[in-house]
Motif scaffolding. Structure first.
Motif, mmCIF file in Angstrom:
data_model
loop_
_atom_site.group_PDB
_atom_site.id
_atom_site.type_symbol
_atom_site.label_atom_id
_atom_site.label_comp_id
_atom_site.label_asym_id
_atom_site.label_seq_id
_atom_site.Cartn_x
_atom_site.Cartn_y
_atom_site.Cartn_z
ATOM 1 N N ILE A 299 0.793 -1.428 -0.005
ATOM 2 C CA ILE A 299 -0.118 -0.081 0.142
ATOM 3 C C ILE A 299 0.863 1.052 -0.226
ATOM 4 O O ILE A 299 0.652 1.981 -0.702
ATOM 5 N N ASP B 23 -2.719 4.553 -1.461
ATOM 6 C CA ASP B 23 -3.831 5.252 -1.105
ATOM 7 C C ASP B 23 -4.145 6.304 -0.376
ATOM 8 O O ASP B 23 -3.435 6.566 0.917
ATOM 9 N N ARG C 243 -5.973 7.591 1.271
ATOM 10 C CA ARG C 243 -6.677 7.890 2.573
ATOM 11 C C ARG C 243 -5.621 7.450 3.405
ATOM 12 O O ARG C 243 -5.540 7.822 5.031
#
Length: 413
Positions: free
Chosen positions: A224, A246, A248
């Motif tokens: 990630i 990502d 987020r």
């Protein structure tokens, strides 16, 4: 079959070396054929049957029957009278197959066979060790310090294989003692004298720091978050550029952990090496700012042709940007791939105004766009040509004109 005290050697060959069965049989047969070749001058008419599990074997010789006065080659031929001692029904021209007993080899030949077999086992073990660690270059290994010399330390892995950790690949503050558990990466594997594999470990390579991050930060292990680049001076300081796939997830926060929980384990392993985790960006100006943080850059000039960057800072920020012994600026240069030159900002910069102070006249998103290219003061914007400013910020030309008008008005007498 005939057992020849080779059972112990066979068992070692089969169980300890993890060699597949076809390879095992091929090597054993090759050893036996080498012995037959020395004793009889040829091995093409011998059949060798090997029982790996029991550790025994049979050797059968095939010969053609010739008349008693026609014997020319005793290895491939047998006289009729000798053949009929085996079976009275044999006739000239028939093929005779008889077993060759080990006793016929003689004591010296048997000893040489055992030594040859032991040598082949050792060679196979070395080759397997070389192949095994050649595939593990860059991987983290854990071993126990077995012996310490002036220029290197001998480390044993969990299978008892010898690995070398040179002094040059140790962190300067490493103090190894016999029996210590040590972590390092496989740095290189080479064959010394074309026979002996030498596996060299390293604790100073950037890959070692990368493996530690993979252990401590699950998001990196899962892919990630990716590590874009690592530069370090072992035991002193390191800079790690990370990027998240990502949006987020904050890559810097994930690497540092709650109250530094994740990064502290890595720092301890590296003997208190200072680690700067930086959010990677393709914007060179912004990357330079982040690489030199916490120093605040007022102006940045990029020379793409010569791969150089001039950065201008307030006098009280210069020492912070350069770092102790020039360490910070050197690592920042390596991280961004440009040579960074630091300059003192003109004293007139004291009269500059932060962009945030124009928030009542300039929209916040426009100010953010200007900050993204390294401009956080009015004069840092005004120093950039209008066309260049439009291209870098991707703002409309009219918007740039209005920004320049507002900022310029601040300094008009």
């Amino acid at each position: 079959m005939e057992t020849i005290n080779l059972t112990e050697t066979f068992t070692e060959f089969k169980e300890l070396k993890n060699i597949d069965r076809p390879t095992m049989i091929s090597v054993l047969e090759d050893v036996f054929r080498g012995t037959l070749l020395k004793l009889y001058g040829s091995d093409d008419n011998f059949d060798i049957i090997i029982n790996i599990d029991k550790g025994d074997f049979e050797i059968w010789r095939n010969r053609t029957i010739v008349a008693d006065d026609m014997l020319r080659d005793s290895t491939h031929e047998i006289t009729l009278s000798e053949a009929q001692k085996i079976d009275a029904t044999y006739e000239t021209g028939d093929e005779v197959t008889d077993e060759v007993k080990l006793q016929k080899f003689g004591r010296r030949a048997v000893l040489a066979l055992r030594q040859n077999l032991a040598g082949r086992i050792a060679d196979m073990e070395k080759l397997q060790l070389f192949n095994k660690y050649s595939e593990r270059i860059g991987e983290l290994v854990v071993g126990e310090v077995y012996q310490i010399w002036k220029k290197e330390a001998l480390v044993l892995d969990d299978e008892g294989n010898e690995l070398v950790l040179p002094k040059s690949e140790q962190i300067p503050s490493d103090f190894l003692r016999k029996g210590d558990t040590v972590r390092a990466i496989v740095h290189k594997v080479e064959l010394r004298n074309n026979t002996t594999p030498v596996i060299t470990l390293s604790r100073t390579a950037p890959e070692f720091l990368e493996r530690l991050f993979e252990i401590e930060v699950p998001e990196i292990f899962d892919g990630i978050i990716t590590i874009k680049k690592i530069v370090r001076v072992p035991g002193e300081r390191a800079k790690v550029a990370v990027e998240s796939y990502d949006e987020r997830i904050d890559p810097v926060g994930a690497c540092v952990g709650m109250k530094g929980a994740r990064i502290h384990g890595i720092v301890r392993e590296l003997k208190n090496e200072n680690i700067d985790v930086i959010n990677y960006t393709g914007n060179i100006q912004l990357l330079v700012q982040r690489a030199l943080s916490p120093a605040k850059i007022t102006t940045t000039k990029i020379d793409e042709a010569n791969k150089r960057i001039e950065v201008y800072l307030q006098p009280n920020e210069i020492s912070m940007a350069i770092g102790k012994g020039g360490l910070n600026i050197r690592l920042a240069s390596q991280l961004v791939g440009y040579e960074i030159d630091v300059f003192r900002e003109d004293i007139e910069q004291e009269e500059d105004v932060k962009l945030d102070e124009f928030s009542d006249e300039i929209d916040a998103w426009i100010i953010d766009a200007l900050k993204a290219i390294g401009c956080d003061t009015a004069k840092s914007v005004l120093r950039i040509p209008k066309d260049d400013l439009t291209k870098r910020t991707d703002l409309e030309e009219e918007t740039v004109d209005e920004v320049i008008r507002i900022l310029s008005a601040e300094f008009e007498e």
